[in-house]
Scaffold this motif. Structure first.
Motif, PDB file in Angstrom:
ATOM      1  N   PRO A  23     -10.588  -5.664  -0.154  1.00 38.33           N
ATOM      2  CA  PRO A  23      -9.395  -6.503  -0.031  1.00 38.33           C
ATOM      3  C   PRO A  23      -8.175  -5.771  -0.599  1.00 38.33           C
ATOM      4  O   PRO A  23      -8.318  -4.736  -1.255  1.00 38.33           O
ATOM      5  CB  PRO A  23      -9.742  -7.730  -0.871  1.00 38.33           C
ATOM      6  N   LEU A  24      -6.994  -6.325  -0.358  1.00 36.17           N
ATOM      7  CA  LEU A  24      -5.756  -5.715  -0.833  1.00 36.17           C
ATOM      8  C   LEU A  24      -5.739  -5.559  -2.353  1.00 36.17           C
ATOM      9  O   LEU A  24      -5.315  -4.536  -2.890  1.00 36.17           O
ATOM     10  CB  LEU A  24      -4.558  -6.563  -0.390  1.00 36.17           C
ATOM     11  N   GLY A  25      -6.212  -6.579  -3.051  1.00 35.29           N
ATOM     12  CA  GLY A  25      -6.224  -6.516  -4.511  1.00 35.29           C
ATOM     13  C   GLY A  25      -4.812  -6.394  -5.065  1.00 35.29           C
ATOM     14  O   GLY A  25      -3.862  -6.896  -4.490  1.00 35.29           O
ATOM     15  N   TRP A  80       9.994  -4.284  -4.662  1.00 34.68           N
ATOM     16  CA  TRP A  80       8.674  -4.173  -4.038  1.00 34.68           C
ATOM     17  C   TRP A  80       8.232  -5.513  -3.469  1.00 34.68           C
ATOM     18  O   TRP A  80       8.244  -6.528  -4.156  1.00 34.68           O
ATOM     19  CB  TRP A  80       7.653  -3.664  -5.052  1.00 34.68           C
ATOM     20  N   GLN A  81       7.822  -5.485  -2.211  1.00 35.53           N
ATOM     21  CA  GLN A  81       7.359  -6.678  -1.516  1.00 35.53           C
ATOM     22  C   GLN A  81       5.838  -6.805  -1.599  1.00 35.53           C
ATOM     23  O   GLN A  81       5.144  -5.865  -1.968  1.00 35.53           O
ATOM     24  CB  GLN A  81       7.779  -6.610  -0.041  1.00 35.53           C
ATOM     25  N   THR A  82       5.342  -7.988  -1.243  1.00 36.28           N
ATOM     26  CA  THR A  82       3.889  -8.178  -1.180  1.00 36.28           C
ATOM     27  C   THR A  82       3.336  -7.305  -0.062  1.00 36.28           C
ATOM     28  O   THR A  82       3.866  -7.306   1.053  1.00 36.28           O
ATOM     29  CB  THR A  82       3.544  -9.650  -0.891  1.00 36.28           C
ATOM     30  N   GLY A  83       2.292  -6.572  -0.351  1.00 39.00           N
ATOM     31  CA  GLY A  83       1.729  -5.654   0.634  1.00 39.00           C
ATOM     32  C   GLY A  83       0.815  -6.341   1.632  1.00 39.00           C
ATOM     33  O   GLY A  83       0.579  -7.550   1.572  1.00 39.00           O
ATOM     34  N   VAL A  84       0.296  -5.550   2.551  1.00 35.22           N
ATOM     35  CA  VAL A  84      -0.631  -6.071   3.557  1.00 35.22           C
ATOM     36  C   VAL A  84      -1.790  -5.093   3.708  1.00 35.22           C
ATOM     37  O   VAL A  84      -1.612  -3.883   3.577  1.00 35.22           O
ATOM     38  CB  VAL A  84       0.077  -6.281   4.913  1.00 35.22           C
TER      39      VAL A  84
END
Length: 199
Positions: A160-162, A177-181
């Motif tokens: 998972p992204l974690g 910094w944005q939430t990643g995918v």
């Protein structure tokens, strides 16, 4: 005689004026084209930085760069990873040994030209133990992200992204910094494009 001289001077002046107007027009067209390109993405000038071990992250990075009209930069480790190096099931493999050294920062070749000119930076990587590989940290810690929007993306078969994106943000210390995918290893181009539409 004077009439001929005056006629010649007027002709030269007219040509110079037309040439100057043409140059100004070309310059303005280029500026308008650049502005239109930035407006099209809504993200200013875009850079897509990535490290790819098996090619999955590279495919995603290329799709993003193409859609967002961005510049690609590949993080190429100075010591490339071989298939044996990437065998995480082997306790003696390079990736396993590197994983055991959290502070390790492998070198990479080259760097981004005109770094300060980019407004949005996508950063892509494969997930190794639910984290970005150390060489990605090398890149992040070597650059100032102040004033930049940063969007992490990663690929993995099962992990998972974690908190991989959050940890990169901490290492950077600057940037929005944005939430990643996280994408699966076999992600399709349409999946990537659909994600970009939601940004």
């Amino acid at each position: 005689m004077w009439k001929k001289i005056m006629t010649g001077l007027l002709t030269v002046m007219a040509l110079v004026t037309l040439t100057a107007c043409g140059s100004t027009g070309n310059s303005a067209q280029k500026e308008e084209s650049g502005a239109a390109q930035q407006a099209a993405t809504g993200q200013g000038k875009v850079l897509v930085v990535y490290f790819s071990a098996s090619g999955n992250t590279k495919r995603v990075a290329e799709t993003i760069a193409d859609k967002q009209k961005g510049t690609l930069f590949e993080i190429k480790p100075s010591q490339p990873y071989t298939d044996d190096d990437l065998n995480y099931r082997n306790d003696n493999s390079r990736v396993v040994k590197e994983h055991a050294q959290p502070q390790l920062r492998p070198a990479y070749d080259g760097d981004v030209a005109d770094w300060d000119s980019y407004d949005t930076v996508y950063i892509g990587y494969p997930l190794w133990w639910q984290q970005a590989p150390h060489v990605v940290y090398t890149f992040v810690e070597n650059h100032n992200f102040e004033g930049k929007k940063v969007i992490p993306f990663c690929t993995s078969v099962s992990s998972p992204l974690g908190n991989s994106g959050e940890n990169l943000a901490k290492a950077a210390g600057t940037g929005d910094w944005q939430t990643g995918v996280r994408f699966s290893g076999g992600v399709s181009q349409n999946e990537v494009l659909n994600w970009l539409k939601k940004l």
